[in-house]
Scaffold this active site. Structure first.
Site, short mmCIF file in Angstrom:
data_model
loop_
_atom_site.label_atom_id
_atom_site.label_comp_id
_atom_site.label_asym_id
_atom_site.label_seq_id
_atom_site.Cartn_x
_atom_site.Cartn_y
_atom_site.Cartn_z
N ARG A 57 -13.65 -8.74 2.09
CA ARG A 57 -12.43 -8.26 1.80
C ARG A 57 -11.41 -9.57 2.29
O ARG A 57 -10.64 -10.06 1.38
CB ARG A 57 -11.64 -7.08 2.74
CG ARG A 57 -12.32 -5.82 2.30
CD ARG A 57 -12.07 -5.36 0.68
NE ARG A 57 -10.46 -5.35 0.80
CZ ARG A 57 -9.79 -4.19 0.95
NH1 ARG A 57 -10.10 -3.11 1.82
NH2 ARG A 57 -8.54 -4.27 0.78
N CYS A 93 -16.38 1.56 0.52
CA CYS A 93 -15.07 0.57 1.11
C CYS A 93 -14.85 0.93 2.26
O CYS A 93 -14.06 -0.18 3.22
CB CYS A 93 -13.91 1.17 0.08
SG CYS A 93 -13.48 2.67 0.10
N ASP A 115 -17.27 7.11 -1.54
CA ASP A 115 -16.07 7.04 -0.63
C ASP A 115 -15.73 8.42 -0.06
O ASP A 115 -16.47 9.27 -0.40
CB ASP A 115 -15.09 6.48 -1.60
CG ASP A 115 -13.78 6.23 -0.97
OD1 ASP A 115 -13.71 6.19 0.45
OD2 ASP A 115 -12.65 5.99 -1.46
N HIS A 136 -7.45 0.67 -6.49
CA HIS A 136 -7.58 -0.18 -5.23
C HIS A 136 -8.31 -1.34 -5.82
O HIS A 136 -9.31 -1.71 -5.24
CB HIS A 136 -8.49 0.59 -4.04
CG HIS A 136 -8.44 -0.12 -2.92
ND1 HIS A 136 -7.46 -1.04 -2.41
CD2 HIS A 136 -9.21 0.53 -1.80
CE1 HIS A 136 -7.79 -1.21 -1.20
NE2 HIS A 136 -8.80 -0.41 -0.88
N ARG A 189 1.01 -1.25 -0.08
CA ARG A 189 0.13 -0.13 -0.04
C ARG A 189 1.01 1.26 0.06
O ARG A 189 1.77 1.38 0.95
CB ARG A 189 -1.01 -0.01 0.98
CG ARG A 189 -1.48 1.48 1.38
CD ARG A 189 -2.84 1.20 2.46
NE ARG A 189 -3.75 0.70 2.10
CZ ARG A 189 -5.23 0.73 2.50
NH1 ARG A 189 -5.36 1.59 3.29
NH2 ARG A 189 -6.01 -0.03 1.95
N GLN A 224 -10.11 -4.06 -3.33
CA GLN A 224 -11.45 -3.65 -2.76
C GLN A 224 -12.57 -3.97 -3.76
O GLN A 224 -13.51 -4.27 -3.36
CB GLN A 224 -11.39 -2.04 -2.64
CG GLN A 224 -12.63 -1.63 -2.01
CD GLN A 224 -13.05 -1.87 -0.65
OE1 GLN A 224 -12.19 -1.79 0.30
NE2 GLN A 224 -14.35 -2.48 -0.55
N1 CP Z 1 -11.19 0.02 2.19
C1 CP Z 1 -10.14 -0.06 2.90
O1 CP Z 1 -8.88 -0.32 1.94
O2 CP Z 1 -9.83 0.01 4.02
P1 CP Z 1 -8.50 0.48 4.86
O3 CP Z 1 -8.03 1.56 4.52
O4 CP Z 1 -8.99 0.27 6.29
O5 CP Z 1 -7.45 -0.91 4.44
N1 NVA Z 2 -9.71 6.62 -1.49
C1 NVA Z 2 -9.56 6.14 -0.12
C2 NVA Z 2 -9.62 4.85 0.01
C3 NVA Z 2 -9.46 4.21 1.60
C4 NVA Z 2 -9.77 2.76 1.60
C5 NVA Z 2 -8.04 6.60 0.17
O1 NVA Z 2 -7.36 6.37 -0.72
O2 NVA Z 2 -7.76 7.16 1.32
#
Ligand code: CP
Ligand code: NVA
Length: 307
Positions: free
Chosen positions: A292, A264, A225, A134, A107, A137
């Site tokens: 997930r 998400c 989101d 993502h 990540r 997700q």
């Molecule tokens: N939806 C998602 O990726 O959540 P986190 O940021 O908690 O991993």
């Molecule tokens: N769009 C958000 C998703 C978090 C799971 C981000 O990138 O922070």
């Protein structure tokens, strides 16, 4: 090498196989304690390294439990406490982690870093969220949609708010599975044009709309989101631009009667969604979060050539 940086790295058939595997594995372990491995332990003796340059609850916890349920072992590396956080290169990190782990999840703030990790790793690399996309997700989201009884081809998906990484991967999924996207987004916050053009080239509609009410009218799915993704400025003008796209009961009522609501998570209640919607009868967000785990397992199995 089966890297999973975007859904298209696997393609529609492989993602469909992931969904089918996830449904079967989920059904087979109903009521089991969470750390009990699946009967076949398909990834016994395998290690998954997870590199986090950004915060996470779901991705971190669900990959951790997913690899354990497959019979393997998680290894979590927070960038801030590794040499990556002190300037060791992505390439060298990739070379080293490939000697310790059978797959690497990352990540990161910059999609190019995930690509570079994949370039230099000798094991599969999985995108656990970048600024661009993502995909993990969205495998969970597709699973949640299918579980709700809806067939993916032809669905009308309404997105409201910021045209971000999650929307990019949803648009990619639309192209792979033949559903349509109506993105209600303010000017200046449109989704990545590369994903939009690629989906349109596959024959699906991706409409960028300014009117939230129009975007959601008759939709099968309503998705939103956070208005401010990790790493972005919490700018007042952005929040003001997003305000008309808040998913409230009135907006939700314009979708089909059997429409479902997805997010998400983490949710910012009172910003992109109100309590009555996220806690309401049409919300599937807790199933989506659970999924997930099931999605992650099938992604790992695909990446490691077991699917
Ligand atoms: N939806 C998602 O990726 O959540 P986190 O940021 O908690 O991993
Ligand atoms: N769009 C958000 C998703 C978090 C799971 C981000 O990138 O922070």
């Amino acid at each position: 090498m089966r890297h999973f940086l975007n859904l298209s790295d696997a393609g529609g058939d492989a993602v469909a196989a992931m969904l089918s595997d996830a449904i079967d594995r989920k059904a087979a372990r109903q009521g089991w304690p969470k750390a009990k491995p699946d009967a076949d332990k398909p990834l016994a003796d395998h290690v998954l390294a997870m590199v986090f340059e950004k915060n996470s609850t779901r991705t971190r916890a669900s990959f951790d439990i997913a690899i354990r349920q497959l019979g393997g072992t998680p290894m979590i590396l927070d960038a801030g406490t590794t040499q990556l956080g002190r300037g060791e290169t992505i390439a060298d990190t990739a070379r080293v982690l490939s000697r310790y782990a059978d797959a690497i999840m990352i990540r990161t703030d910059d999609h190019a870093k995930a690509e570079q990790l994949a370039e230099y790793a000798s094991v599969p690399v999985i995108n656990g969220l970048t600024d661009l996309s993502h995909p993990c997700q969205i495998v969970a989201d597709l699973l949640t949609i299918v579980e709700s009884g809806k067939a993916l081809p032809g669905l009308e998906l309404a997105w409201l708010g910021d045209g971000n990484n999650v929307l990019a991967s949803l648009i990619e999924a639309a192209g792979l599975f033949g559903f349509h996207v109506r993105a209600g987004v303010p000017q200046g916050y449109e989704p990545d044009t590369g994903f939009v053009e690629a989906a349109r080239a596959k024959g699906v509609r991706v409409d960028i709309m300014r009117d939230a009410r129009e975007a959601v009218a008759g939709a099968d799915l309503v998705v939103t989101d956070t208005w401010v993704s990790m790493g972005q400025d919490h700018a007042h003008n952005k929040i003001a631009a997003m305000a008309p796209y808040q998913v409230d009961e009135h907006l939700m009522a314009r979708a089909k009667g059997d429409a479902i609501f997805l997010h998400c998570l983490p949710a910012h209640r009172g910003d992109e969604v109100v309590d009555a919607v996220i806690d309401g009868a049409q919300s599937r967000v807790w199933d989506e979060a659970e999924n997930r785990v099931h999605a992650q397992k099938s992604i790992l199995l695909w990446a490691l050539g077991k699917l």
